[in-house]
Scaffold this motif. Structure first.
Motif, PDB file in Angstrom:
ATOM      1  N   ARG A  17       0.805  -1.215   0.000  1.00  0.00           N
ATOM      2  CA  ARG A  17       0.000   0.000   0.000  1.00  0.00           C
ATOM      3  C   ARG A  17       0.837   1.263   0.000  1.00  0.00           C
ATOM      4  O   ARG A  17       0.417   2.294  -0.499  1.00  0.00           O
ATOM      5  N   ALA A 101       0.644   7.059   4.967  1.00  0.00           N
ATOM      6  CA  ALA A 101      -0.533   6.703   5.768  1.00  0.00           C
ATOM      7  C   ALA A 101      -1.211   7.962   6.317  1.00  0.00           C
ATOM      8  O   ALA A 101      -2.437   8.075   6.307  1.00  0.00           O
ATOM      9  N   LYS A 104      -3.020   9.862   3.546  1.00  0.00           N
ATOM     10  CA  LYS A 104      -4.244   9.174   3.117  1.00  0.00           C
ATOM     11  C   LYS A 104      -5.275   9.048   4.237  1.00  0.00           C
ATOM     12  O   LYS A 104      -6.394   8.642   4.000  1.00  0.00           O
ATOM     13  N   ASP A 106      -4.903   6.905   6.770  1.00  0.00           N
ATOM     14  CA  ASP A 106      -4.961   5.478   7.067  1.00  0.00           C
ATOM     15  C   ASP A 106      -4.593   5.246   8.533  1.00  0.00           C
ATOM     16  O   ASP A 106      -3.440   5.023   8.885  1.00  0.00           O
ATOM     17  N   GLU A 108      -5.305   2.758  10.536  1.00  0.00           N
ATOM     18  CA  GLU A 108      -4.865   1.398  10.848  1.00  0.00           C
ATOM     19  C   GLU A 108      -3.363   1.240  10.611  1.00  0.00           C
ATOM     20  O   GLU A 108      -2.642   0.660  11.433  1.00  0.00           O
TER      21      GLU A 108
END
Length: 215
Positions: A17, A101, A104, A106, A108
């Protein structure tokens, strides 16, 4: 034998990712990257052989500040499998992944990459960004330099600080996609100081982001 490979598991868990993005901090939102309130630890740097031959030490010194050598020796003594060169490679990968991360949103991935306090600071900034209807459109152009600026060992708790110099093109857009800050084409020089921490000889081989600051 545990390698002090910074986020060795991170590469496997998140690489698909996050592999394509290098990073910086929130600075591209026109404000500093969120971080805990405590004072930041000084930076630190590079390759593996701190007690190597002079010619090796000379090459390694390009990425390791003199202040870091004693701390690195202590870490190597506490965990002989520690590899400084691999750590620095992992630190750069973690820098990319963490910023990707964050950009975005993100949460998690951030939980995997950062300690709770740092993660919470990131999440808080992400929530504020969402509430404002803003979206980050950031791109790391290059990591120009990564240097271990400092290192320490307190009991089994190891901390290594890395100075990152990077070029980042960043844009903040509103809910309609209109640019409200930054530029997609112009890269900005960024200078970040990140500290990673890990308990030596623990079952978890991963180093996590414990502190962030600007140089």
């Amino acid at each position: 034998m545990l390698y002090v490979v910074l986020l060795a598991m991170v590469a496997g868990f998140l690489a698909l990712r996050l592999y394509s993005v290098l990073g910086k901090r929130t600075g591209h939102e026109q404000q500093p990257l969120p971080r805990p309130a405590e004072e930041r630890i000084a930076p630190l740097s590079v390759p593996r052989t701190v007690d190597a031959a002079p010619e090796v030490r000379e090459a390694a010194s390009r990425n390791i500040d003199l202040r870091a050598e004693a701390g690195l020796r202590s870490i190597v003594a506490g965990e002989p499998g520690f590899d400084v060169a691999r750590f620095l490679e992992g630190a750069q990968a973690a820098y990319r992944m963490t910023l990707e991360a964050y950009w975005k949103g993100d949460e998690e991935a951030l939980s995997f990459l950062a300690q709770d306090e740092v993660r919470d600071a990131f999440v808080s900034a992400i929530e504020e960004r969402r509430a404002a209807g803003h979206v980050l459109d950031n791109r790391l152009v290059s990591i120009e330099r990564a240097v271990i600026a400092d290192a320490s060992l307190n009991g089994r708790e190891a901390r290594i600080t890395v100075n990152f110099d990077a070029d980042i093109a960043a844009v903040t857009r509103d809910a309609d996609g209109a640019v409200v800050a930054g530029s997609v084409t112009d890269a900005v020089e960024t200078h970040d100081v990140w500290t990673f921490a890990r308990t030596l000889k623990s079952s978890d081989p991963n180093w996590k982001l414990a502190d962030t600051d600007e140089a």
